[in-house]
Scaffold this motif. Structure first.
Motif, PDB file in Angstrom:
ATOM      1  N   LEU A  19     -66.913  72.152  60.392  1.00  0.00           N
ATOM      2  CA  LEU A  19     -66.754  71.327  61.589  1.00  0.00           C
ATOM      3  C   LEU A  19     -66.585  69.859  61.221  1.00  0.00           C
ATOM      4  N   TYR A  20     -67.421  69.380  60.313  1.00  0.00           N
ATOM      5  CA  TYR A  20     -67.392  67.968  59.937  1.00  0.00           C
ATOM      6  C   TYR A  20     -66.138  67.625  59.132  1.00  0.00           C
ATOM      7  N   CYS A  21     -65.805  68.473  58.165  1.00  0.00           N
ATOM      8  CA  CYS A  21     -64.741  68.139  57.219  1.00  0.00           C
ATOM      9  C   CYS A  21     -63.335  68.307  57.793  1.00  0.00           C
ATOM     10  N   LEU A  22     -63.156  69.224  58.719  1.00  0.00           N
ATOM     11  CA  LEU A  22     -61.800  69.473  59.213  1.00  0.00           C
ATOM     12  C   LEU A  22     -61.555  68.842  60.587  1.00  0.00           C
ATOM     13  N   PRO A  23     -62.016  69.421  61.684  1.00  0.00           N
ATOM     14  CA  PRO A  23     -61.645  68.819  62.975  1.00  0.00           C
ATOM     15  C   PRO A  23     -62.246  67.437  63.208  1.00  0.00           C
ATOM     16  N   PHE A  24     -63.512  67.228  62.810  1.00  0.00           N
ATOM     17  CA  PHE A  24     -64.152  65.945  63.091  1.00  0.00           C
ATOM     18  C   PHE A  24     -63.502  64.813  62.297  1.00  0.00           C
ATOM     19  N   THR A  25     -63.481  64.945  60.975  1.00  0.00           N
ATOM     20  CA  THR A  25     -62.974  63.856  60.133  1.00  0.00           C
ATOM     21  C   THR A  25     -61.502  63.578  60.383  1.00  0.00           C
ATOM     22  N   THR A  50     -54.623  70.558  59.077  1.00  0.00           N
ATOM     23  CA  THR A  50     -56.014  70.837  59.444  1.00  0.00           C
ATOM     24  C   THR A  50     -56.117  72.072  60.328  1.00  0.00           C
ATOM     25  N   THR A  51     -55.225  72.175  61.304  1.00  0.00           N
ATOM     26  CA  THR A  51     -55.262  73.315  62.220  1.00  0.00           C
ATOM     27  C   THR A  51     -55.069  74.623  61.473  1.00  0.00           C
ATOM     28  N   LEU A  52     -54.051  74.669  60.618  1.00  0.00           N
ATOM     29  CA  LEU A  52     -53.781  75.895  59.879  1.00  0.00           C
ATOM     30  C   LEU A  52     -54.899  76.206  58.889  1.00  0.00           C
ATOM     31  N   PHE A  53     -55.441  75.181  58.242  1.00  0.00           N
ATOM     32  CA  PHE A  53     -56.534  75.367  57.291  1.00  0.00           C
ATOM     33  C   PHE A  53     -57.767  75.936  57.992  1.00  0.00           C
ATOM     34  N   ILE A 100     -64.130  77.350  68.831  1.00  0.00           N
ATOM     35  CA  ILE A 100     -65.365  76.599  69.072  1.00  0.00           C
ATOM     36  C   ILE A 100     -65.400  75.325  68.235  1.00  0.00           C
ATOM     37  N   LEU A 101     -65.120  75.447  66.941  1.00  0.00           N
ATOM     38  CA  LEU A 101     -65.212  74.291  66.045  1.00  0.00           C
ATOM     39  C   LEU A 101     -64.155  73.245  66.365  1.00  0.00           C
ATOM     40  N   MET A 102     -62.944  73.681  66.677  1.00  0.00           N
ATOM     41  CA  MET A 102     -61.888  72.722  67.000  1.00  0.00           C
ATOM     42  C   MET A 102     -62.227  71.945  68.268  1.00  0.00           C
ATOM     43  N   SER A 103     -62.651  72.646  69.308  1.00  0.00           N
ATOM     44  CA  SER A 103     -62.991  71.980  70.575  1.00  0.00           C
ATOM     45  C   SER A 103     -64.185  71.051  70.401  1.00  0.00           C
ATOM     46  N   LEU A 104     -65.224  71.543  69.726  1.00  0.00           N
ATOM     47  CA  LEU A 104     -66.426  70.736  69.532  1.00  0.00           C
ATOM     48  C   LEU A 104     -66.147  69.521  68.659  1.00  0.00           C
ATOM     49  N   ILE A 160     -63.294  67.835  68.270  1.00  0.00           N
ATOM     50  CA  ILE A 160     -62.532  66.824  69.014  1.00  0.00           C
ATOM     51  C   ILE A 160     -63.437  66.094  70.003  1.00  0.00           C
ATOM     52  N   TYR A 161     -64.302  66.849  70.683  1.00  0.00           N
ATOM     53  CA  TYR A 161     -65.210  66.221  71.654  1.00  0.00           C
ATOM     54  C   TYR A 161     -66.167  65.240  70.964  1.00  0.00           C
ATOM     55  N   LEU A 162     -66.762  65.659  69.848  1.00  0.00           N
ATOM     56  CA  LEU A 162     -67.710  64.794  69.147  1.00  0.00           C
ATOM     57  C   LEU A 162     -67.033  63.527  68.628  1.00  0.00           C
ATOM     58  N   VAL A 163     -65.796  63.657  68.169  1.00  0.00           N
ATOM     59  CA  VAL A 163     -65.066  62.485  67.685  1.00  0.00           C
ATOM     60  C   VAL A 163     -64.826  61.489  68.820  1.00  0.00           C
ATOM     61  N   CYS A 164     -64.451  61.995  69.985  1.00  0.00           N
ATOM     62  CA  CYS A 164     -64.204  61.096  71.122  1.00  0.00           C
ATOM     63  C   CYS A 164     -65.467  60.310  71.473  1.00  0.00           C
ATOM     64  N   VAL A 165     -66.613  60.989  71.475  1.00  0.00           N
ATOM     65  CA  VAL A 165     -67.879  60.303  71.762  1.00  0.00           C
ATOM     66  C   VAL A 165     -68.205  59.302  70.659  1.00  0.00           C
ATOM     67  N   PHE A 166     -68.073  59.734  69.407  1.00  0.00           N
ATOM     68  CA  PHE A 166     -68.386  58.885  68.249  1.00  0.00           C
ATOM     69  C   PHE A 166     -67.484  57.651  68.218  1.00  0.00           C
ATOM     70  N   PHE A 167     -66.204  57.858  68.444  1.00  0.00           N
ATOM     71  CA  PHE A 167     -65.246  56.757  68.343  1.00  0.00           C
ATOM     72  C   PHE A 167     -65.519  55.695  69.407  1.00  0.00           C
ATOM     73  N   GLN A 168     -65.764  56.126  70.635  1.00  0.00           N
ATOM     74  CA  GLN A 168     -66.009  55.155  71.699  1.00  0.00           C
ATOM     75  C   GLN A 168     -67.313  54.393  71.467  1.00  0.00           C
ATOM     76  N   TYR A 169     -68.281  55.030  70.838  1.00  0.00           N
ATOM     77  CA  TYR A 169     -69.564  54.367  70.598  1.00  0.00           C
ATOM     78  C   TYR A 169     -69.466  53.346  69.465  1.00  0.00           C
TER      79      TYR A 169
END
Length: 726
Positions: free
Chosen positions: A580-586, A607-610, A622-626, A628-637
């Motif tokens: 989760l951290y290394c692919l969709p989040f980062t 990233t998607t194919l990997f 689950i990991l892709m959706s979560l 992207i959501y966590l990044v949006c929260v993190f980035f705005q903060y």
């Protein structure tokens, strides 16, 4: 008027071929079971095509195009609901529905659950539903032919109705299925061709969206949002499609649950794609002909843009849409009348009936009735709402509850039905005409509340009827047990215990290349980072820390053999968190930080194919959706408001590559369950075998698909960082 030009000849040929194959396919039917469900003889592809041909009604073509023409992209909301309904069928209905092995109709299932009277009620409602739909399609047939060929609508309705009744009554589901397949093949040629021609005359998708008035791009602020939200609720939260007689008939035609599930998975991909093409036709028509009436958009495009011959082919495609739905509902109407209404009366009086002959005659008579109704009607949409006005509210919740295994009884069903009728009458009187469409979902909701409240009161909770295998001969008996709602919901809550169990189950089933993934990502985090240049150097330190954390997580995967024994049960969960951290989040964070640079858009594809390769499809979602959501929260903060100044071309490229790489990945390179039976399989289950298998998988599949991707997007990246080269 020349009735023998090339366009008319193509239409004549289409009708003749349809009639011939319909009559030939229906020969030799021996009993009502073969007439109703074809003795479950069809494969997955045939079932899928007949389902699609039935489900894509004429109104979905005409209303889909005219809807976006008049209201804009808000028209897409109901189609999202349809996809949700299809997936609901795939995951929850298909494993359960085939327990009713002797059932031929929806009425049979209702009769098994709630008694003979309920079967007759379901038959009457199904008959009403089907006649309304056949009449709607015949009305659409008349309107379409009159607009395109100038042939009088009333005569078209009469001739078309007789034509449908001939092969539908004679061959039953066998004739309907084979003609559906033929008609769908015509349809799948015509609609993409029509969309391509319309977009070409506009100048492409980019020009279409650039030329639309801002009001056509509104969704939540649109004046008709409540209407389309109602349709969304009807097809998603309230999946009334299950009460459609021909749709349920196709569920009963399946040989096993896996066949039905595969069918619905295919439909869940094709249906939104097809509806998107229809909407693009409507939007292109809005740009080309903004002053014409919305209902005339498809006929006008066919008349103005297609040459002789092409026009006839397009008309044949529209006829295919209408006829494939009409014949399915006509067949279902005759079947439910003979099997669910007439036969129970004969059985109660001890009389015998030739059910096959009765079904054939009933189908022919109902066809004539539908012709009369179509001649008297003026609104296709009104007939469509009329079809679900009673069937959905009265049958949906009781039917789904019974199929899913809830303990059911007659009193609960009858009480809920009477309450629903009362609520429907009251709501119809109370609501103004502008909000009349809310009557159906309110009635469905009242039925559900009454039905489940009665059930809870009578059983002091939810009672589930569970089938248990008691002997080797597979004699089944019913055992009743109660579960509280809270206990049931706890199984789906993301508690630490559930998360740990989920990760262990997925890793046991699909495996996890801990070491190889850790090595690959650790190298990727450390080496290339310092060679890059950055458009936002103020975020350098934060991103450096993020990549350092990723490298540490990957390092812990590499040395997993050195973990203390008490930590090993948590390794699968740590694996999923690291992915989760290394692919969709980062990678999503890098995409936002560079404001959508072309390099990061390419990285989204990788990233998607990997991610599809290293985890199973459910974990991918689950990991892709979560992530992207966590990044949006993190980035705005940490970084402030998200701003992506992407041109339309880059937005299109981003959406296009994400959708199609996800689709290709899930279909061809997704991770599959491990089966350890042979010596080679046992080796594959070892640490070394697993890493080698994953390395081969990454090398072959990733290279093949990325080579294809880079080949087709090379010109975009090298020559135009801000848009497409047409």
């Amino acid at each position: 008027m020349n009735y023998f030009n090339i366009d008319f000849l193509i239409v004549y040929a289409f009708l003749a071929i349809t009639l011939i194959i319909g009559i030939r396919a229906g020969r030799g039917i021996k009993d009502i079971r073969e007439y109703a469900i074809g003795n479950k003889m069809y494969g997955t592809l045939t079932l899928t095509l007949t389902f699609l041909a039935t489900n894509i009604a004429g109104i979905s073509i005409m209303d889909g195009a005219s809807g976006v023409f008049f209201n804009g992209i808000v028209r897409i909301i109901p189609e999202i609901g349809v996809v949700i309904q299809i997936l609901f069928f795939a995951f929850f209905i298909t494993p359960k529905v085939l327990q009713f092995k002797a059932a031929l109709t929806l009425g049979d299932v209702m009769g098994d659950l709630y008694g003979r009277v309920s079967k007759t009620i379901a038959g009457i409602l199904g008959l009403f539903y089907s006649i309304s739909m056949v009449s709607m399609e015949l009305l659409g047939l008349g309107i379409t032919i009159e607009a395109l060929l100038g042939f009088q609508a009333s005569w078209t309705i009469i001739i078309g109705g007789v034509f449908l009744a001939l092969y539908s009554s004679y061959g039953g589901i066998k004739s309907v299925t084979i003609t559906d397949v033929f008609q769908f093949l015509i349809l799948i040629i015509v609609i993409p061709l029509l969309a391509n021609i319309a977009l070409k005359h506009v100048g492409g998708i980019k020009v279409v969206f650039a030329s639309l008035p801002p009001t056509k791009l509104e969704i939540f602020n649109h004046e008709n949002f409540s209407y389309y939200l109602t349709l969304f609720l009807l097809w998603s939260i309230f999946p009334v499609g299950i009460t459609s007689p021909p749709i349920f008939q196709r569920l009963l035609m399946g040989r096993d649950a896996q066949q039905l599930r595969n069918q619905y998975f295919i439909v869940s991909v094709f249906h939104p794609t097809f509806q998107l093409l229809i909407m693009l036709i409507g939007l292109a028509g809005l740009v080309l002909y903004p002053t014409i009436k919305a209902n005339n958009i498809i006929p006008h495009i066919i008349q103005q843009l297609l040459p002789a011959g092409g026009k006839g082919l397009a008309i044949a495609g529209l006829l295919a849409v209408i006829m494939s739905t009409a014949d399915s509902y006509l067949n279902a109407a005759g079947l439910v009348f003979a099997h669910d209404i007439v036969k129970p009366v004969y059985d109660r009086n001890g009389l015998k009936i030739d059910e096959l002959k009765c079904a054939r005659y009933s189908t022919a008579i109902i066809g004539i009735t539908a012709i009369v109704i179509a001649l008297k009607s003026t609104s296709m949409l009104g007939l469509s709402f009329l079809a679900v006005k009673f069937t959905g509210p009265l049958l949906m919740f009781p039917l789904i509850a019974g199929i899913m295994g809830l303990k059911v009884d007659k009193q609960t069903f009858y009480t809920a039905s009477l309450t629903t009728l009362g609520v429907f009458v009251f709501i119809s009187w109370l609501l103004p005409i502008a909000y009349g469409h809310l009557g159906v979902p309110i009635s469905i909701l009242s039925n559900g509340i009454t039905f489940f409240s009665m059930h809870v009161i009578k059983n002091k909770g939810f009672a589930i009827a569970k089938q248990l295998q008691s002997t080797i001969e597979v004699n089944m008996r019913w055992q009743l047990r109660s579960r509280s709602i809270l206990a049931k919901l706890k199984q789906f809550l993301p508690t630490p215990t559930n998360l740990l169990a989920y990760s262990r189950n997925k890793v046991d089933m699909y495996g996890a290349p801990y070491v190889l993934f850790g090595v690959l990502l650790a190298i990727n985090y450390i080496l290339p980072y310092f060679a890059w240049t950055y458009e936002a150097p103020q975020t350098y330190n934060t991103l450096l820390m993020i990549r350092f954390i990723g490298a540490v997580l990957c390092g812990l995967l590499i040395v997993k053999e050195k973990w203390p024994r008490f930590l090993l049960p948590y390794l699968p969960t740590f694996w999923h968190l690291t992915v989760l951290y290394c692919l969709p989040f980062t990678n999503t964070l890098l995409f936002l930080n560079t404001q959508g640079s072309i390099e990061c858009i390419a990285n989204v594809a990788i990233t998607t194919l990997f991610l599809i390769i290293v985890v199973d499809w459910m974990s991918f979602a689950i990991l892709m959706s979560l992530g992207i959501y966590l990044v949006c929260v993190f980035f705005q903060y940490f970084f402030g408001k998200i701003e992506l100044p992407l041109s339309f071309s880059l937005q299109y490229l981003l959406v296009y590559q994400f959708i199609f790489i996800t689709l290709i990945g899930l279909l061809f390179v997704r991770r599959k369950p491990i089966k350890k039976t042979s010596a080679s399989d046992r080796f594959a289950g070892t640490e070394l075998g697993e890493q080698m298998e994953f390395a081969i998988q990454v090398t072959s599949r990733l290279v093949d698909h990325l080579f294809f991707y880079f080949k087709n997007t090379h010109q975009v990246w090298s020559n135009d960082r801000d848009g497409f080269i047409h």
